[in-house]
Design a protein around this motif. Structure first.
Motif, PDB file in Angstrom:
ATOM      1  N   THR A  56       0.828  -1.214   0.000  1.00  0.00           N
ATOM      2  CA  THR A  56       0.000   0.000   0.000  1.00  0.00           C
ATOM      3  C   THR A  56       0.863   1.266   0.000  1.00  0.00           C
ATOM      4  O   THR A  56       2.069   1.230   0.260  1.00  0.00           O
ATOM      5  CB  THR A  56      -0.901   0.034   1.239  1.00  0.00           C
ATOM      6  OG1 THR A  56      -0.066   0.109   2.411  1.00  0.00           O
ATOM      7  CG2 THR A  56      -1.798  -1.199   1.318  1.00  0.00           C
ATOM      8  N   ASN A  57       0.205   2.389  -0.260  1.00  0.00           N
ATOM      9  CA  ASN A  57       0.903   3.673  -0.176  1.00  0.00           C
ATOM     10  C   ASN A  57       1.501   3.901   1.202  1.00  0.00           C
ATOM     11  O   ASN A  57       2.619   4.411   1.332  1.00  0.00           O
ATOM     12  CB  ASN A  57      -0.059   4.813  -0.514  1.00  0.00           C
ATOM     13  CG  ASN A  57      -0.344   4.932  -1.998  1.00  0.00           C
ATOM     14  OD1 ASN A  57       0.562   4.969  -2.821  1.00  0.00           O
ATOM     15  ND2 ASN A  57      -1.624   4.992  -2.348  1.00  0.00           N
ATOM     16  N   PRO A  91       7.468  14.102  -1.970  1.00  0.00           N
ATOM     17  CA  PRO A  91       8.288  12.922  -1.745  1.00  0.00           C
ATOM     18  C   PRO A  91       7.920  12.155  -0.477  1.00  0.00           C
ATOM     19  O   PRO A  91       8.087  10.929  -0.426  1.00  0.00           O
ATOM     20  CB  PRO A  91       9.711  13.492  -1.647  1.00  0.00           C
ATOM     21  CG  PRO A  91       9.661  14.757  -2.433  1.00  0.00           C
ATOM     22  CD  PRO A  91       8.299  15.316  -2.188  1.00  0.00           C
ATOM     23  N   LEU A  92       7.397  12.865   0.542  1.00  0.00           N
ATOM     24  CA  LEU A  92       7.035  12.217   1.797  1.00  0.00           C
ATOM     25  C   LEU A  92       5.592  12.546   2.197  1.00  0.00           C
ATOM     26  O   LEU A  92       5.255  12.519   3.379  1.00  0.00           O
ATOM     27  CB  LEU A  92       7.999  12.643   2.914  1.00  0.00           C
ATOM     28  CG  LEU A  92       9.464  12.246   2.711  1.00  0.00           C
ATOM     29  CD1 LEU A  92      10.334  12.820   3.825  1.00  0.00           C
ATOM     30  CD2 LEU A  92       9.624  10.731   2.646  1.00  0.00           C
ATOM     31  N   GLU A  93       4.757  12.831   1.201  1.00  0.00           N
ATOM     32  CA  GLU A  93       3.358  13.179   1.472  1.00  0.00           C
ATOM     33  C   GLU A  93       2.471  12.543   0.412  1.00  0.00           C
ATOM     34  O   GLU A  93       2.716  12.693  -0.783  1.00  0.00           O
ATOM     35  CB  GLU A  93       3.183  14.699   1.472  1.00  0.00           C
ATOM     36  CG  GLU A  93       1.781  15.144   1.858  1.00  0.00           C
ATOM     37  CD  GLU A  93       1.651  16.659   1.875  1.00  0.00           C
ATOM     38  OE1 GLU A  93       0.539  17.151   2.140  1.00  0.00           O
ATOM     39  OE2 GLU A  93       2.660  17.355   1.611  1.00  0.00           O
ATOM     40  N   LEU A  94       1.421  11.830   0.867  1.00  0.00           N
ATOM     41  CA  LEU A  94       0.568  11.098  -0.060  1.00  0.00           C
ATOM     42  C   LEU A  94      -0.418  11.997  -0.786  1.00  0.00           C
ATOM     43  O   LEU A  94      -0.467  12.020  -2.010  1.00  0.00           O
ATOM     44  CB  LEU A  94      -0.176   9.978   0.681  1.00  0.00           C
ATOM     45  CG  LEU A  94       0.702   8.922   1.358  1.00  0.00           C
ATOM     46  CD1 LEU A  94      -0.170   7.872   2.038  1.00  0.00           C
ATOM     47  CD2 LEU A  94       1.638   8.270   0.342  1.00  0.00           C
ATOM     48  N   GLY A  95      -1.293  12.675  -0.063  1.00  0.00           N
ATOM     49  CA  GLY A  95      -2.297  13.524  -0.687  1.00  0.00           C
ATOM     50  C   GLY A  95      -3.561  12.773  -1.056  1.00  0.00           C
ATOM     51  O   GLY A  95      -3.692  11.567  -0.844  1.00  0.00           O
ATOM     52  N   ASP A  96      -4.510  13.495  -1.652  1.00  0.00           N
ATOM     53  CA  ASP A  96      -5.830  12.947  -1.941  1.00  0.00           C
ATOM     54  C   ASP A  96      -5.828  11.905  -3.041  1.00  0.00           C
ATOM     55  O   ASP A  96      -6.740  11.090  -3.128  1.00  0.00           O
ATOM     56  CB  ASP A  96      -6.793  14.072  -2.328  1.00  0.00           C
ATOM     57  CG  ASP A  96      -7.105  14.994  -1.157  1.00  0.00           C
ATOM     58  OD1 ASP A  96      -6.950  14.546  -0.001  1.00  0.00           O
ATOM     59  OD2 ASP A  96      -7.498  16.151  -1.407  1.00  0.00           O
ATOM     60  N   THR A  97      -4.838  11.911  -3.909  1.00  0.00           N
ATOM     61  CA  THR A  97      -4.803  10.955  -5.014  1.00  0.00           C
ATOM     62  C   THR A  97      -4.040   9.680  -4.671  1.00  0.00           C
ATOM     63  O   THR A  97      -3.892   8.807  -5.525  1.00  0.00           O
ATOM     64  CB  THR A  97      -4.163  11.593  -6.264  1.00  0.00           C
ATOM     65  OG1 THR A  97      -2.828  12.020  -5.937  1.00  0.00           O
ATOM     66  CG2 THR A  97      -4.982  12.782  -6.739  1.00  0.00           C
ATOM     67  N   ALA A  98      -3.583   9.585  -3.443  1.00  0.00           N
ATOM     68  CA  ALA A  98      -2.853   8.392  -3.011  1.00  0.00           C
ATOM     69  C   ALA A  98      -3.227   8.092  -1.561  1.00  0.00           C
ATOM     70  O   ALA A  98      -2.504   8.454  -0.630  1.00  0.00           O
ATOM     71  CB  ALA A  98      -1.344   8.597  -3.145  1.00  0.00           C
ATOM     72  N   LYS A  99      -4.371   7.464  -1.375  1.00  0.00           N
ATOM     73  CA  LYS A  99      -4.845   7.141  -0.028  1.00  0.00           C
ATOM     74  C   LYS A  99      -3.927   6.103   0.624  1.00  0.00           C
ATOM     75  O   LYS A  99      -3.363   5.247  -0.062  1.00  0.00           O
ATOM     76  CB  LYS A  99      -6.270   6.609  -0.074  1.00  0.00           C
ATOM     77  CG  LYS A  99      -7.282   7.557  -0.710  1.00  0.00           C
ATOM     78  CD  LYS A  99      -7.423   8.848   0.078  1.00  0.00           C
ATOM     79  CE  LYS A  99      -8.539   9.720  -0.507  1.00  0.00           C
ATOM     80  NZ  LYS A  99      -8.638  11.016   0.198  1.00  0.00           N
ATOM     81  N   PRO A 100      -3.789   6.155   1.949  1.00  0.00           N
ATOM     82  CA  PRO A 100      -2.875   5.225   2.631  1.00  0.00           C
ATOM     83  C   PRO A 100      -3.159   3.752   2.356  1.00  0.00           C
ATOM     84  O   PRO A 100      -2.228   2.946   2.257  1.00  0.00           O
ATOM     85  CB  PRO A 100      -3.076   5.554   4.118  1.00  0.00           C
ATOM     86  CG  PRO A 100      -3.538   6.973   4.124  1.00  0.00           C
ATOM     87  CD  PRO A 100      -4.390   7.135   2.892  1.00  0.00           C
ATOM     88  N   VAL A 104       0.144   0.943  -3.764  1.00  0.00           N
ATOM     89  CA  VAL A 104       1.078   1.891  -4.349  1.00  0.00           C
ATOM     90  C   VAL A 104       1.258   1.542  -5.828  1.00  0.00           C
ATOM     91  O   VAL A 104       1.328   0.370  -6.202  1.00  0.00           O
ATOM     92  CB  VAL A 104       2.431   1.887  -3.605  1.00  0.00           C
ATOM     93  CG1 VAL A 104       3.185   0.577  -3.778  1.00  0.00           C
ATOM     94  CG2 VAL A 104       3.289   3.072  -4.036  1.00  0.00           C
ATOM     95  N   VAL A 105       1.287   2.572  -6.666  1.00  0.00           N
ATOM     96  CA  VAL A 105       1.533   2.421  -8.094  1.00  0.00           C
ATOM     97  C   VAL A 105       2.603   3.435  -8.506  1.00  0.00           C
ATOM     98  O   VAL A 105       3.170   4.105  -7.660  1.00  0.00           O
ATOM     99  CB  VAL A 105       0.235   2.614  -8.925  1.00  0.00           C
ATOM    100  CG1 VAL A 105      -0.754   1.488  -8.651  1.00  0.00           C
ATOM    101  CG2 VAL A 105      -0.418   3.965  -8.618  1.00  0.00           C
ATOM    102  N   GLN A 106       2.869   3.538  -9.779  1.00  0.00           N
ATOM    103  CA  GLN A 106       3.963   4.382 -10.273  1.00  0.00           C
ATOM    104  C   GLN A 106       5.277   4.022  -9.572  1.00  0.00           C
ATOM    105  O   GLN A 106       6.050   4.895  -9.159  1.00  0.00           O
ATOM    106  CB  GLN A 106       3.633   5.880 -10.083  1.00  0.00           C
ATOM    107  CG  GLN A 106       2.427   6.374 -10.841  1.00  0.00           C
ATOM    108  CD  GLN A 106       2.623   6.473 -12.345  1.00  0.00           C
ATOM    109  OE1 GLN A 106       3.525   5.854 -12.905  1.00  0.00           O
ATOM    110  NE2 GLN A 106       1.757   7.225 -13.002  1.00  0.00           N
ATOM    111  N   VAL A 107       5.506   2.722  -9.439  1.00  0.00           N
ATOM    112  CA  VAL A 107       6.731   2.213  -8.812  1.00  0.00           C
ATOM    113  C   VAL A 107       7.437   1.298  -9.811  1.00  0.00           C
ATOM    114  O   VAL A 107       6.813   0.419 -10.404  1.00  0.00           O
ATOM    115  CB  VAL A 107       6.404   1.432  -7.520  1.00  0.00           C
ATOM    116  CG1 VAL A 107       7.648   0.773  -6.955  1.00  0.00           C
ATOM    117  CG2 VAL A 107       5.794   2.361  -6.478  1.00  0.00           C
ATOM    118  N   ALA A 163     -10.345   6.012  -9.859  1.00  0.00           N
ATOM    119  CA  ALA A 163      -9.603   5.872  -8.599  1.00  0.00           C
ATOM    120  C   ALA A 163      -9.519   4.414  -8.196  1.00  0.00           C
ATOM    121  O   ALA A 163     -10.482   3.646  -8.338  1.00  0.00           O
ATOM    122  CB  ALA A 163     -10.289   6.680  -7.505  1.00  0.00           C
ATOM    123  N   LEU A 164      -8.376   4.010  -7.699  1.00  0.00           N
ATOM    124  CA  LEU A 164      -8.193   2.632  -7.262  1.00  0.00           C
ATOM    125  C   LEU A 164      -8.941   2.383  -5.958  1.00  0.00           C
ATOM    126  O   LEU A 164      -8.919   3.226  -5.055  1.00  0.00           O
ATOM    127  CB  LEU A 164      -6.706   2.337  -7.044  1.00  0.00           C
ATOM    128  CG  LEU A 164      -5.829   2.245  -8.285  1.00  0.00           C
ATOM    129  CD1 LEU A 164      -4.365   2.142  -7.875  1.00  0.00           C
ATOM    130  CD2 LEU A 164      -6.221   1.052  -9.143  1.00  0.00           C
TER     131      LEU A 164
END
Length: 255
Positions: A56-57, A91-100, A104-107, A163-164
């Protein structure tokens, strides 16, 4: 009877409780949907343990905090292209487009491999992933079930820009592993050995060409379109590539 889950405490502070758990996958004999000329028919698969859900994120955020060289902007571009973690606010903040609790994607493959290694684990081989993904809620191999196949294929009709969902919502399979289908594509350790060529297109979404293959890797089961799609996508990637719906999970060898 399936053995109880083996919970492995994550070394990364901040990872979600319950995520990062590894579940035992028993040994068996398995015929891949792919046709390996040097290994025809059913082949032995050794026992291993697999993460219950994709990383996960929140888990990956904990990893990059503990390993600054894998933070966005610090990872070498030869190991993670410019879209690496681009959906995070910082770099160290998820935000609304990456819920905890979203996967995780774009990896990139390099980054996924480093994450697993930090856990004393590794990425699954294609055979290990396919072996676990062949199971449904009650059977170790449900691939001959047309209804089960159609349920999987419905995922591929979902627009890729939606959204995932969060990880762990889907029913667990017979091994109690979740989200092998219907959530994200997943890196495998040996993705580069898949021999389908990318469909070379230059128009539209940059991810589109990465989900089609112009080659024809030999298939034992040509009706298994979900596997064909996944192999085509993985074979089109380079190890530094990232996409908006490609994640990963780790496995551990059974002593």
């Amino acid at each position: 009877m399936i053995a109880a889950a083996v919970l492995v405490a994550s070394p990364f502070v901040g990872a979600l409780a319950g995520e990062g758990s590894y579940l035992p996958i028993p040994s068996g004999r398995f015929a891949s949907a792919l046709n390996y000329e040097d290994a025809p028919g059913k082949q032995p698969v050794a026992a291993y343990s697999m993460m219950r859900t994709p990383v996960t994120n929140a888990e990956y955020l904990a990893f990059v905090k503990a390993n600054p060289k894998w933070q966005r902007g610090r990872a070498p571009t030869v190991m993670a292209e410019k879209r690496y973690l681009s959906h995070w606010v910082g770099p160290l903040e998820l935000g609304d487009t990456a819920k905890p609790d979203q996967p995780v994607v774009q990896v990139s493959w390099f980054a996924a491999d480093a994450y697993c290694a930090a856990q004393g684990a590794r990425l699954p081989t294609w055979t290990e992933w396919e072996y676990a993904a062949a199971a449904d809620e009650t059977r170790r191999d449900a691939r001959s079930d047309r209804i089960w196949r159609e349920r999987i294929l419905r995922w591929y009709s979902r627009p890729s820009n939606t959204a995932l969902p969060r990880a762990g919502l889907q029913p667990a399979n017979v091994y109690r592993v979740q989200d092998l289908h219907g959530l994200v594509w997943e890196w495998t350790e040996d993705f580069s050995s898949m021999l389908m060529d990318a469909d070379n297109r230059n128009q539209g979404d940059a991810d589109n060409a990465r989900f089609c293959g112009a080659g024809a890797l030999s298939m034992n089961d040509r009706d298994n379109y979900a596997v064909l799609m996944r192999v085509a996508m993985l074979s089109s990637l380079s190890a530094e590539a990232t996409t908006a719906n490609l994640g990963f999970r780790c496995v551990k060898d059974t002593p």
